[in-house]
Scaffold this active site. Structure first.
Site, short mmCIF file in Angstrom:
data_model
loop_
_atom_site.label_atom_id
_atom_site.label_comp_id
_atom_site.label_asym_id
_atom_site.label_seq_id
_atom_site.Cartn_x
_atom_site.Cartn_y
_atom_site.Cartn_z
N CYS A 278 -0.69 3.39 2.09
CA CYS A 278 -0.52 3.74 3.61
C CYS A 278 1.09 4.00 4.19
O CYS A 278 1.42 4.59 4.88
CB CYS A 278 -1.14 2.17 3.77
N ASP A 279 2.32 3.89 3.59
CA ASP A 279 3.93 4.05 3.77
C ASP A 279 4.56 4.47 2.56
O ASP A 279 5.57 4.22 3.22
CB ASP A 279 3.82 2.22 3.58
N CYS B 279 1.04 -1.66 0.06
CA CYS B 279 -0.03 0.02 0.25
C CYS B 279 0.71 1.03 0.11
O CYS B 279 1.49 1.37 1.25
CB CYS B 279 -1.28 -0.10 1.41
#
Length: 383
Positions: A210-211, A207
């Site tokens: 997300c990261d 992701c």
């Protein structure tokens, strides 16, 4: 009636439920123990059954009746539980094989509102669960093997585990909320397993949204050649010093517009006809490189990198509902308009089992709220 006071494991409570519900079907020599005084006698009885008797006892199915059952315990499912519980619907959450969902294998979460300093994925899901429990949500760990949605109440058939043979739990439910999520597709190579077994969550991710922030100024790799990979690669150039797309073919499968965007981006490079064989690194340093194989010249080499993003797509966990609920060609459940209603009245879908576009914890939680409200209104209108 036998009862447990204080804290006992779910297994101990399950043992007692079987004794309570199926006492009349116990072996003759166990009747005395089943009717004996105190919990200690019951455990003595269980531990002294032979293997065949134990198997018969635990394979006796128990029946549970609920107004609302929620399949899945990620952000969508637990948010649905919070709203349903506050509406005094006494929801039962069926925890899947990964209680808490994909966030439990995520390290730092910095884009969920309300946590100015960030929070780890497991901590966030613990907060979700505690809030759901505070309002009376019950949890059950069981593998749902099949469902009957032909009439209300719907029927769910549960087993102790995916590999178990016998049905141990039958659940009758007036409304069903499906929040089984979606699973990222992985390469299946050494090193990508979740930490501590591998480097998942420690340099390996599926992701970018997300990261990506954690890789500011670092060289990273994106594995894949479709639209997902190109979208992730372009997004990651906001943070990374360089993004190398590793693709096992000599051309991309992505749409033309996504290809053009990636080719025009000066921070994106391509390794064609190349397969990732292993992700290298350790717990202290995280990812340090990847072992790659050129399938044209059969040569292996090591590519230094500090992050690997696997972008070969997601698979919604909806196999259980094929042929029963409407879904798209990939398997994402279809819902009606702005609601979480499926094509079967009384069945609702939310989170990544239904959303193939945003796939974020916050949006999953939002659709969980919507599903619970839809279920509450459905029950009210049905009375």
């Amino acid at each position: 009636m036998l009862e447990l006071r204080g804290y006992y494991s779910s297994e101990a409570r399950r043992m007692l439920r079987f004794l309570q519900l199926r006492e009349r079907r116990l072996p003759a020599h166990a009747q005395g123990a089943a009717n004996g005084e105190g919990i200690k006698n019951q455990f003595f009885f269980i531990t002294n059954l032979n293997s065949i008797e134990r198997e018969k006892l635990f394979f006796m199915s128990e029946e549970i009746n609920r107004k609302v059952v929620i399949l899945g315990s990620g952000p969508a499912g637990l948010t649905a539980a919070i709203y349903a519980a506050r509406a005094e619907l006494a929801p039962l959450v069926i925890e899947g094989p990964q209680p808490g969902g994909q966030l439990t294998i995520t390290t730092d979460v910095e884009n969920y509102p309300g946590f100015a300093e960030g929070i780890t994925g497991p901590e966030l899901m613990n907060e979700f669960r505690a809030q759901a429990e505070r309002f009376g949500t019950e949890f059950l760990s069981v593998w749902i093997d099949r469902v009957d949605l032909s009439q209300r109440p719907f029927t769910l058939y549960g087993k102790a585990s995916k590999d178990s043979r016998e049905i141990t739990t039958i659940i009758k439910v007036e409304t069903l909320i499906i929040s089984t999520g979606a699973s990222a597709k992985w390469l299946g190579v050494k090193g990508e397993e979740p930490a501590p077994a591998g480097l998942g969550g420690n340099g390996v991710s599926a992701c970018a949204t997300c990261d990506g922030f954690f890789f500011r100024g670092k060289p990273i790799v994106v594995a894949g050649g479709g639209d997902t990979a190109m979208e992730e690669a372009n997004y990651l150039t906001r943070f990374a010093s360089k993004v190398t797309v590793v693709h096992r073919r000599g051309e991309l499968r992505a749409s033309r517009i996504m290809q053009e965007r990636a080719f025009k981006n000066e921070k994106i490079e391509f390794l064609w006809n190349t397969e990732i064989r292993e992700i290298l690194g350790d717990a202290a340093r995280g990812v340090t490189g990847i072992q790659i194989y050129n399938n044209q010249n059969q040569k292996e080499s090591v590519l230094p990198t500090e992050g690997v993003f696997v972008a070969i797509g997601h698979q919604p966990n909806t196999e259980l509902f094929k042929g029963l609920l409407e879904m798209d060609e990939v398997g994402y459940l279809k819902t009606e308009g702005r609601t979480m209603k499926t094509n079967i009245p009384g069945v609702f879908a939310c989170g990544d089992a239904q959303d193939d576009y945003y796939r974020q914890a916050i949006t999953a939680a939002g659709t969980g709220c919507m599903a619970a409200i839809d279920a509450e209104r459905f029950l009210s209108e049905s009375e």
